[in-house]
Scaffold this motif. Sequence first.
Motif, PDB file in Angstrom:
ATOM      1  N   UNK A 196       0.834  -1.205   0.000  1.00 48.62           N
ATOM      2  CA  UNK A 196       0.000   0.000   0.000  1.00 48.62           C
ATOM      3  C   UNK A 196       0.866   1.251   0.000  1.00 48.62           C
ATOM      4  N   UNK A 197       1.930   1.217   0.787  1.00 45.79           N
ATOM      5  CA  UNK A 197       2.824   2.376   0.845  1.00 45.79           C
ATOM      6  C   UNK A 197       3.452   2.638  -0.518  1.00 45.79           C
ATOM      7  N   UNK A 198       3.841   1.569  -1.216  1.00 45.32           N
ATOM      8  CA  UNK A 198       4.436   1.726  -2.548  1.00 45.32           C
ATOM      9  C   UNK A 198       3.433   2.312  -3.537  1.00 45.32           C
ATOM     10  N   UNK A 199       2.211   1.812  -3.495  1.00 47.51           N
ATOM     11  CA  UNK A 199       1.184   2.299  -4.413  1.00 47.51           C
ATOM     12  C   UNK A 199       0.889   3.774  -4.153  1.00 47.51           C
ATOM     13  N   UNK A 200       0.708   4.131  -2.893  1.00 45.59           N
ATOM     14  CA  UNK A 200       0.408   5.518  -2.543  1.00 45.59           C
ATOM     15  C   UNK A 200       1.549   6.439  -2.929  1.00 45.59           C
ATOM     16  N   UNK A 201       2.768   6.026  -2.657  1.00 43.39           N
ATOM     17  CA  UNK A 201       3.909   6.872  -3.017  1.00 43.39           C
ATOM     18  C   UNK A 201       3.963   7.104  -4.520  1.00 43.39           C
ATOM     19  N   UNK A 202       3.663   6.060  -5.279  1.00 43.29           N
ATOM     20  CA  UNK A 202       3.657   6.207  -6.734  1.00 43.29           C
ATOM     21  C   UNK A 202       2.588   7.171  -7.210  1.00 43.29           C
ATOM     22  N   UNK A 203       1.389   7.075  -6.635  1.00 37.73           N
ATOM     23  CA  UNK A 203       0.308   7.982  -7.020  1.00 37.73           C
ATOM     24  C   UNK A 203       0.632   9.419  -6.615  1.00 37.73           C
ATOM     25  N   UNK A 204       1.187   9.585  -5.428  1.00 36.76           N
ATOM     26  CA  UNK A 204       1.557  10.931  -4.977  1.00 36.76           C
ATOM     27  C   UNK A 204       2.593  11.558  -5.913  1.00 36.76           C
ATOM     28  N   UNK A 205       3.594  10.786  -6.284  1.00 44.12           N
ATOM     29  CA  UNK A 205       4.642  11.316  -7.162  1.00 44.12           C
ATOM     30  C   UNK A 205       4.055  11.760  -8.494  1.00 44.12           C
ATOM     31  N   UNK A 207       0.949  12.737  -9.081  1.00 40.13           N
ATOM     32  CA  UNK A 207       0.152  13.952  -8.878  1.00 40.13           C
ATOM     33  C   UNK A 207       1.045  15.173  -8.691  1.00 40.13           C
ATOM     34  N   UNK A 208       2.126  15.003  -7.956  1.00 40.57           N
ATOM     35  CA  UNK A 208       3.048  16.116  -7.727  1.00 40.57           C
ATOM     36  C   UNK A 208       3.724  16.544  -9.031  1.00 40.57           C
ATOM     37  N   UNK A 212       3.530  20.301 -10.720  1.00 45.79           N
ATOM     38  CA  UNK A 212       4.734  21.058 -11.037  1.00 45.79           C
ATOM     39  C   UNK A 212       4.723  21.590 -12.463  1.00 45.79           C
ATOM     40  N   UNK A 213       3.914  20.970 -13.326  1.00 40.11           N
ATOM     41  CA  UNK A 213       3.860  21.394 -14.732  1.00 40.11           C
ATOM     42  C   UNK A 213       2.587  22.166 -15.063  1.00 40.11           C
ATOM     43  N   UNK A 246      -8.075  21.192 -10.081  1.00 43.58           N
ATOM     44  CA  UNK A 246      -7.168  22.108  -9.391  1.00 43.58           C
ATOM     45  C   UNK A 246      -5.707  21.740  -9.546  1.00 43.58           C
ATOM     46  N   UNK A 247      -5.385  20.462  -9.434  1.00 45.10           N
ATOM     47  CA  UNK A 247      -3.996  20.020  -9.547  1.00 45.10           C
ATOM     48  C   UNK A 247      -3.460  20.234 -10.950  1.00 45.10           C
ATOM     49  N   UNK A 248      -4.338  20.075 -11.938  1.00 44.68           N
ATOM     50  CA  UNK A 248      -3.922  20.248 -13.335  1.00 44.68           C
ATOM     51  C   UNK A 248      -3.718  21.713 -13.706  1.00 44.68           C
ATOM     52  N   UNK A 249      -4.222  22.624 -12.881  1.00 41.37           N
ATOM     53  CA  UNK A 249      -4.071  24.046 -13.170  1.00 41.37           C
ATOM     54  C   UNK A 249      -5.339  24.744 -13.575  1.00 41.37           C
ATOM     55  N   UNK A 250      -6.477  24.091 -13.384  1.00 37.57           N
ATOM     56  CA  UNK A 250      -7.755  24.713 -13.674  1.00 37.57           C
ATOM     57  C   UNK A 250      -8.463  25.155 -12.407  1.00 37.57           C
TER      58      UNK A 250
END
Length: 341
Positions: A196-205, A207-208, A212-213, A246-250
């Motif tokens: 679960x930690x691996x999956x969440x970290x991957x999704x967070x990365x 999204x981040x 950033x773009x 919101x995360x995408x910039x809209x």
Amino acid sequence: MPVTRIPNAARRGTALGSALAAVLLIGGCGAEVGPDAEAGASAPPRKVTVDRCGEPVTYTTPRRAVAYEGGSADKLFSLGLTDHVLGYVMPPANPPVTESPWAAEYARVEMLSDDLLNKELVVDARADLVVAGWNSGFSDQRGITPEILDKLGIQSFMHTESCFNYPGHPQRVTPFEALYSDLERLGKIFGVEERAEEVVEGLRRRAEAVAARAPEGDPVPVFLYDSGTDQPFTAGSQVPPNDIIGTAGGRNVFGGLDERWTQVSWEAVTEAEPEVVIILDYGDQPAQEKIDFLRKSPRTSRLPAVEKNNFFVLDYNEGISGPRNIDGLEKFAEYLRTLKD
């Protein structure tokens, strides 16, 4: 908007084992169930206490989980828990499971129903866990709630995103954080915390990286069109599309509404002057039909987004709580960047 879910909006399994109730090698991704994996046949069932909408609940490792809708099944499959899934209930709104990144996992379990989730179904299936959302699976009106299942000895897992309006135990968590929380809580319930930690970290990365773009300048006003002709259903601040936008910039033009999926007026849509319309695409309400309606309706044909043909189609399972939210985020972010070029 169908009553099966808040947005207008898998039957395989063996009987609960005798002494091996907490000792299975989980299918998919090689995750193991908990510290009892080497404890031998005499090991007691593994139990763990995990919050359900903020309420501490003790779970025994499930062997016959039933998932309602794609978001629930996707969460389980993404954690490599296919061998613990008895089946799924998939109403017509969901696109075909063959289109899922976990299509192979869906094929390994049973489709229990293409209708609404109900108590009789899960009792007949001898389910030991039901994964669903409040008012998107669990329902007072249909007589299947966590409280009712508790009394029947059937465990239940509620999507954190849906806890916002769960009677007695409301919980406010931003939609993406709710997704991550669900994966972590399921990881604890099934004893696959590291996975679960691996999956969440991957999704967070991921999204981040999108954040950033995000395009510079004022966020593009975006209207999500779920359904409805007399009055539209759309996304408030408490559902995944708000974080996707919101995360995408809209800017979600109805992000100021402290709601999940909600009804607004066409006058409010007109006043918001959206530059982009996101169409939530159901299996039983194709996106093109909704686009055609917006083009023809005198109330929407002059919207900036409609005049510019700025439509983005979001798959149903990218819009409800599940790991495919991040797929939808990445696709929408790429779309917004093309508008800025």
